[in-house]
Design a protein around this motif. Structure first.
Motif, PDB file in Angstrom:
ATOM      1  N   ASP A 196      11.605  -4.943   1.522  1.00 56.29           N
ATOM      2  CA  ASP A 196      10.774  -3.801   1.113  1.00 56.29           C
ATOM      3  C   ASP A 196       9.516  -3.643   1.955  1.00 56.29           C
ATOM      4  O   ASP A 196       8.703  -2.763   1.688  1.00 56.29           O
ATOM      5  N   GLY A 197       9.315  -4.521   2.945  1.00 54.92           N
ATOM      6  CA  GLY A 197       8.181  -4.387   3.841  1.00 54.92           C
ATOM      7  C   GLY A 197       6.927  -5.144   3.432  1.00 54.92           C
ATOM      8  O   GLY A 197       5.889  -5.007   4.088  1.00 54.92           O
ATOM      9  N   TRP A 237      -0.334 -11.629   1.087  1.00 56.56           N
ATOM     10  CA  TRP A 237       0.604 -10.655   0.524  1.00 56.56           C
ATOM     11  C   TRP A 237       0.060  -9.267   0.806  1.00 56.56           C
ATOM     12  O   TRP A 237      -1.054  -8.944   0.389  1.00 56.56           O
ATOM     13  N   GLN A 238       0.840  -8.474   1.545  1.00 56.75           N
ATOM     14  CA  GLN A 238       0.406  -7.117   1.882  1.00 56.75           C
ATOM     15  C   GLN A 238       1.604  -6.177   1.902  1.00 56.75           C
ATOM     16  O   GLN A 238       2.441  -6.249   2.796  1.00 56.75           O
ATOM     17  N   PRO A 239       1.687  -5.286   0.905  1.00 56.26           N
ATOM     18  CA  PRO A 239       2.793  -4.323   0.916  1.00 56.26           C
ATOM     19  C   PRO A 239       2.579  -3.221   1.953  1.00 56.26           C
ATOM     20  O   PRO A 239       1.446  -2.988   2.393  1.00 56.26           O
ATOM     21  N   TRP A 272      -0.656  -0.632   2.410  1.00 51.83           N
ATOM     22  CA  TRP A 272      -1.971  -1.199   2.106  1.00 51.83           C
ATOM     23  C   TRP A 272      -2.689  -1.511   3.407  1.00 51.83           C
ATOM     24  O   TRP A 272      -2.096  -2.031   4.350  1.00 51.83           O
ATOM     25  N   SER A 273      -3.979  -1.243   3.445  1.00 48.77           N
ATOM     26  CA  SER A 273      -4.763  -1.497   4.648  1.00 48.77           C
ATOM     27  C   SER A 273      -5.369  -2.900   4.652  1.00 48.77           C
ATOM     28  O   SER A 273      -6.064  -3.268   5.591  1.00 48.77           O
ATOM     29  N   LEU A 324      -8.216  -8.212  -4.039  1.00 47.68           N
ATOM     30  CA  LEU A 324      -7.772  -6.852  -4.337  1.00 47.68           C
ATOM     31  C   LEU A 324      -8.921  -5.888  -4.033  1.00 47.68           C
ATOM     32  O   LEU A 324     -10.091  -6.266  -4.079  1.00 47.68           O
ATOM     33  N   ALA A 325      -8.583  -4.634  -3.743  1.00 48.90           N
ATOM     34  CA  ALA A 325      -9.566  -3.667  -3.251  1.00 48.90           C
ATOM     35  C   ALA A 325     -10.543  -3.178  -4.319  1.00 48.90           C
ATOM     36  O   ALA A 325     -11.720  -2.960  -4.033  1.00 48.90           O
ATOM     37  N   ASN A 326     -10.048  -2.981  -5.545  1.00 47.17           N
ATOM     38  CA  ASN A 326     -10.906  -2.368  -6.565  1.00 47.17           C
ATOM     39  C   ASN A 326     -10.290  -2.562  -7.953  1.00 47.17           C
ATOM     40  O   ASN A 326      -9.215  -3.162  -8.078  1.00 47.17           O
TER      41      ASN A 326
END
Length: 134
Positions: A58-59, A77-79, A82-83, A109-111
């Motif tokens: 799934d990338g 872990w980075q889908p 996601w930047s 996590l970003a936010n």
């Protein structure tokens, strides 16, 4: 700071559950191809050597940070889309005869919205893992 926000690791989430299986059974399952497919994704195996990269069907991509046999797996872990990368950890602890606690923790996590999204995601993954272990 808000719930789930840390000074050093940004936003984080953790989910855990005690399972009526031994720590050895839980560890063996989460490191098996079937278990890894549930929590990480299809098409990869978790390598115990730090720095080994992976990419799921799934990338989702990342690399192993640490692997302590019968204890914990820590990786990035980075889908796709996601930047930023996050840090994911699965840990297993004996919690009585024939019982183990499985904990999934994700940080960087970003936010707050991403934290809530991931909280729901990991709760679902934990449910899938427990069902597969039954």
């Amino acid at each position: 700071m808000s719930v789930g926000q840390t000074k050093d690791a940004g936003w984080q989430i953790g989910v855990s559950k005690t399972i009526g299986r031994s720590a050895e059974e839980v560890w063996d399952f989460i490191t098996s191809p079937e278990g890894v497919a549930i929590w990480l994704g299809e098409g990869v195996t978790v390598q115990p050597e730090p720095g080994v990269e992976y990419e799921t069907a799934d990338g989702i991509r990342g690399e192993t940070r640490s692997f302590r046999e019968m204890d914990r797996i820590r990786l990035t872990w980075q889908p796709t889309g996601w930047s930023h990368e996050t840090t994911l950890q699965l840990a297993v602890r004996a919690s009585g005869p024939g019982k183990a606690m499985l904990r999934i923790h994700q940080e960087r996590l970003a936010n707050a919205a991403e934290r809530e999204q991931q909280r729901r995601h990991w709760q679902g993954v934990l449910t899938e893992l427990i069902t597969a272990l039954a």
